[in-house]
Design an enzyme around this catalytic site. Structure first.
Site, PDB file in Angstrom:
ATOM      1  N   GLU A  11       0.881  -1.184   0.000  1.00  0.00           N
ATOM      2  CA  GLU A  11       0.000   0.000   0.000  1.00  0.00           C
ATOM      3  C   GLU A  11       0.905   1.217   0.000  1.00  0.00           C
ATOM      4  OE1 GLU A  11      -3.084   0.044  -0.393  1.00  0.00           O
ATOM      5  OE2 GLU A  11      -3.926  -1.826   0.360  1.00  0.00           O
ATOM      6  N   CYS A  21      -2.628   8.819   2.978  1.00  0.00           N
ATOM      7  CA  CYS A  21      -2.367   8.225   1.662  1.00  0.00           C
ATOM      8  C   CYS A  21      -3.458   8.593   0.679  1.00  0.00           C
ATOM      9  CB  CYS A  21      -2.227   6.718   1.789  1.00  0.00           C
ATOM     10  SG  CYS A  21      -3.589   5.936   2.631  1.00  0.00           S
TER      11      CYS A  21
HETATM   12  P1  NAD Z   1       8.438   5.308   4.131  1.00  0.00           P
HETATM   13  O1  NAD Z   1       8.368   4.505   2.895  1.00  0.00           O
HETATM   14  O2  NAD Z   1       9.562   6.255   4.307  1.00  0.00           O
HETATM   15  O3  NAD Z   1       8.491   4.339   5.396  1.00  0.00           O
HETATM   16  C1  NAD Z   1       7.538   3.332   5.612  1.00  0.00           C
HETATM   17  C2  NAD Z   1       8.137   2.238   6.472  1.00  0.00           C
HETATM   18  O4  NAD Z   1       9.151   1.554   5.724  1.00  0.00           O
HETATM   19  C3  NAD Z   1       8.816   2.741   7.741  1.00  0.00           C
HETATM   20  O5  NAD Z   1       8.507   1.848   8.789  1.00  0.00           O
HETATM   21  C4  NAD Z   1      10.273   2.659   7.376  1.00  0.00           C
HETATM   22  O6  NAD Z   1      11.121   2.534   8.497  1.00  0.00           O
HETATM   23  C5  NAD Z   1      10.317   1.415   6.524  1.00  0.00           C
HETATM   24  N1  NAD Z   1      11.497   1.273   5.647  1.00  0.00           N
HETATM   25  C6  NAD Z   1      12.485   2.168   5.381  1.00  0.00           C
HETATM   26  N2  NAD Z   1      13.368   1.630   4.508  1.00  0.00           N
HETATM   27  C7  NAD Z   1      12.943   0.386   4.228  1.00  0.00           C
HETATM   28  C8  NAD Z   1      13.431  -0.667   3.376  1.00  0.00           C
HETATM   29  N3  NAD Z   1      14.531  -0.520   2.642  1.00  0.00           N
HETATM   30  N4  NAD Z   1      12.725  -1.809   3.317  1.00  0.00           N
HETATM   31  C9  NAD Z   1      11.591  -1.972   4.032  1.00  0.00           C
HETATM   32  N5  NAD Z   1      11.083  -1.010   4.850  1.00  0.00           N
HETATM   33  C10 NAD Z   1      11.755   0.143   4.949  1.00  0.00           C
HETATM   34  O7  NAD Z   1       7.035   6.047   4.240  1.00  0.00           O
HETATM   35  P2  NAD Z   1       6.576   7.141   5.306  1.00  0.00           P
HETATM   36  O8  NAD Z   1       7.297   8.422   4.985  1.00  0.00           O
HETATM   37  O9  NAD Z   1       6.667   6.587   6.681  1.00  0.00           O
HETATM   38  O10 NAD Z   1       5.024   7.307   4.961  1.00  0.00           O
HETATM   39  C11 NAD Z   1       4.544   8.192   3.989  1.00  0.00           C
HETATM   40  C12 NAD Z   1       4.189   7.461   2.711  1.00  0.00           C
HETATM   41  O11 NAD Z   1       3.332   6.378   2.953  1.00  0.00           O
HETATM   42  C13 NAD Z   1       3.449   8.340   1.706  1.00  0.00           C
HETATM   43  O12 NAD Z   1       3.959   8.151   0.406  1.00  0.00           O
HETATM   44  C14 NAD Z   1       2.027   7.820   1.763  1.00  0.00           C
HETATM   45  O13 NAD Z   1       1.263   8.062   0.614  1.00  0.00           O
HETATM   46  C15 NAD Z   1       2.245   6.377   2.037  1.00  0.00           C
HETATM   47  N6  NAD Z   1       1.071   5.771   2.650  1.00  0.00           N
HETATM   48  C16 NAD Z   1       0.314   4.899   1.917  1.00  0.00           C
HETATM   49  C17 NAD Z   1      -0.833   4.340   2.453  1.00  0.00           C
HETATM   50  C18 NAD Z   1      -1.692   3.388   1.665  1.00  0.00           C
HETATM   51  O14 NAD Z   1      -2.537   2.724   2.238  1.00  0.00           O
HETATM   52  N7  NAD Z   1      -1.517   3.260   0.384  1.00  0.00           N
HETATM   53  C19 NAD Z   1      -1.208   4.663   3.765  1.00  0.00           C
HETATM   54  C20 NAD Z   1      -0.421   5.559   4.484  1.00  0.00           C
HETATM   55  C21 NAD Z   1       0.728   6.104   3.923  1.00  0.00           C
END
Ligand code: NAD
Length: 468
Positions: free
Chosen positions: A246, A280
């Site tokens: 997601e 999101c």
């Molecule tokens: P992010 O991708 O920076 O981080 C998300 C998670 O991934 C964190 O827990 C982070 O520590 C982890 N992470 C970091 N590097 C990683 C790697 N290499 N492999 C696996 N995991 C790793 O996102 P964010 O800044 O925390 O959140 C904002 C983003 O999330 C926005 O783009 C938003 O649109 C999206 N979002 C999507 C939904 C949805 O349902 N589609 C819901 C909420 C947020």
């Protein structure tokens, strides 16, 4: 809040190092969290793996009862969790804030408990009987972002539990406290090892990457940005993990010429600014027909101008700060670039600390980064159009496709446009109204797989056909 620790195999576990978690509303510190590494991850995965045989053997009724007990726990501790969310995430306690998030999480848990995927008979003839079973996958790794830390963790954990999987959950390093405490509470009503937590600062060691490559994790459910989701997919390839991704979006709203500006202003505002735009499926671009462009802008600005932005523990705050410096800097950059090209109708100047007022900028085109990039903050670009084909083409032009909306006096007319939008959900005269019985997910680079409802539950299972 320095007492918040990991839960692994039913035990409370601290680490030698802890990291500071900022409070975006005060500029101070919300608390500290354990900085786990590979040993803690291996221990958590081993605990989840050991718990799996007994958990997956439980009857449907037992799994359902356990999920209800989790929902009860969330409700019992709702205020404590809401206070933690406000401290680390910044959103207000009141309104569509932390209390709303925890209430939603409990409601989602309760609804998910009631879902079920019974055996299906595919054939029962002289040629034989074929039964189809949905079996759990094993250990599910949950990776969550910082915008709705408790709600999104529940979206991952509950369907996994309900279908007989065990879980290792990793919160965002920006907002680990409420999630860790929630998992500690869940462990009061679940057998040891069924749900485990691993927080990590993600500086020297990347916990999400380690989970995505871990041999004993069968599936990753990831919510976060597109770039990180792609990394999850890459590092999951070798172990052939099942994935639900997601990811980000850049949702368009399209206002048709027959919409009533006064009537839609409130819905437009909340569609775009819920959680300060850090959602999101928030509306991130607004296309308005020439005929009513000015009237819509006027009504939207009039509504938005009355919204109180402030520190989250103040009961009169409606929106809080931007959650972190990186996100804040992005919003500032996008707004500054847009200011050079369009007209600022509201806001536009950063406040103190991480506060940024609701900002509406009109007169923008497709080439402005505030339109083409996901801002994930309180700044809405308004784009004027005169031909619906042009508006649709612009709405569909991006590589992402999470949600979209159409605003009109006629549901039938709106539906015709809605069906042509390239995204997983389209709302008519609202935006972002997700619910636990309706599948939600993205198309294109917004990810794949869905959450919620029976379709969401299926993502935590594999099919076995039994030819009797
Ligand atoms: P992010 O991708 O920076 O981080 C998300 C998670 O991934 C964190 O827990 C982070 O520590 C982890 N992470 C970091 N590097 C990683 C790697 N290499 N492999 C696996 N995991 C790793 O996102 P964010 O800044 O925390 O959140 C904002 C983003 O999330 C926005 O783009 C938003 O649109 C999206 N979002 C999507 C939904 C949805 O349902 N589609 C819901 C909420 C947020």
């Amino acid at each position: 809040m320095d007492s918040i620790v990991l839960t692994i195999g039913g035990e409370l576990v601290d680490t030698a190092n802890r990291f500071e978690v900022a409070n975006p509303g005060t500029g101070g510190i919300a608390g500290t969290a354990p900085n786990a590494g590979q040993p803690e991850l291996d221990r958590a995965v081993a605990a989840a793996k050991a718990a799996f045989p007994a958990w997956s053997a439980k009857s449907d009724a037992e799994l359902q009862a356990a999920c209800i007990a989790v929902a009860d726990k969330l409700e019992e501790h709702a205020e404590e969790l809401a206070q933690l969310i406000t401290a680390e995430q910044g959103k207000p306690l009141a309104g569509i804030g932390s209390r709303w998030e925890v209430g939603g999480a409990a409601g989602w848990a309760r609804y998910t408990a009631g879902l079920s995927l019974p055996m299906q008979v595919l054939q029962d003839t002289d040629q034989g009987r074929i039964e189809m079973y949905r079996k759990p996958l094993g250990v599910v790794g949950s990776i969550t972002p910082w915008n709705f830390p408790v709600l999104i963790a529940v979206w991952h954990i509950l369907p996994a539990l309900r279908t007989g999987n065990t879980v290792v959950s990793k919160p965002s390093p920006m907002t680990p406290l409420a999630s860790l405490r929630m998992i500690e509470l869940m462990n009061e009503v679940l057998p040891a090892g069924v749900v485990n937590s691993v927080s990590c600062q993600d500086t020297d060691f990347n916990m999400g990457a380690a989970m995505s490559g871990h041999n004993d994790i069968a599936k990753i459910v990831f919510t976060g940005s597109c770039g990180t989701g792609q990394k999850v997919m890459q590092s999951s390839a070798e172990t052939m993990k099942r994935l639900t991704l997601e990811m980000g979006g850049n949702d368009a709203g399209i206002v048709l010429p027959d919409a009533d500006p006064e009537k839609i202003a409130e819905g437009l505002f909340w569609g775009a600014f819920i959680n300060n735009g850090q959602t999101c499926a928030a509306m991130k671009r607004l296309y308005v027909h020439d005929d009513i462009h000015d009237a819509v802008c006027e009504a939207l600005v009039a509504y938005a101008g009355n919204i109180k932005v402030g520190e989250g523990t103040r009961e009169d705050s409606v929106l809080g700060p931007v959650q972190n410096q990186m996100q804040f800097d992005k919003v500032v950059r996008l707004v500054e670039q847009a200011k050079a090209k369009g007209q600022v109708l509201l806001g536009g100047e950063a406040g103190e600390g991480l506060f940024f007022p609701p900002t509406i900028i009109a007169g923008l085109g497709a080439d402005v980064p505030l339109v083409s990039e996901e801002q994930f903050g309180p700044a809405l670009p308004v784009i004027r159009y005169s031909d619906i084909e042009d508006a649709l083409a612009q709405a569909n032009a991006l590589e992402v496709g999470l949600g979209g909306s159409v605003w009109s006096g006629s549901v039938d007319k709106a539906k015709e446009v809605a069906k042509r939008m390239e995204c997983g959900s389209v709302w008519i005269n609202s935006h972002g109204m997700i619910q636990p019985d309706v599948p939600f997910g993205g198309v294109k680079k917004s990810g794949f797989g869905v959450e919620f409802g029976e379709e969401g539950l299926k993502e935590y299972t594999t099919i076995q056909a039994v030819f009797c």
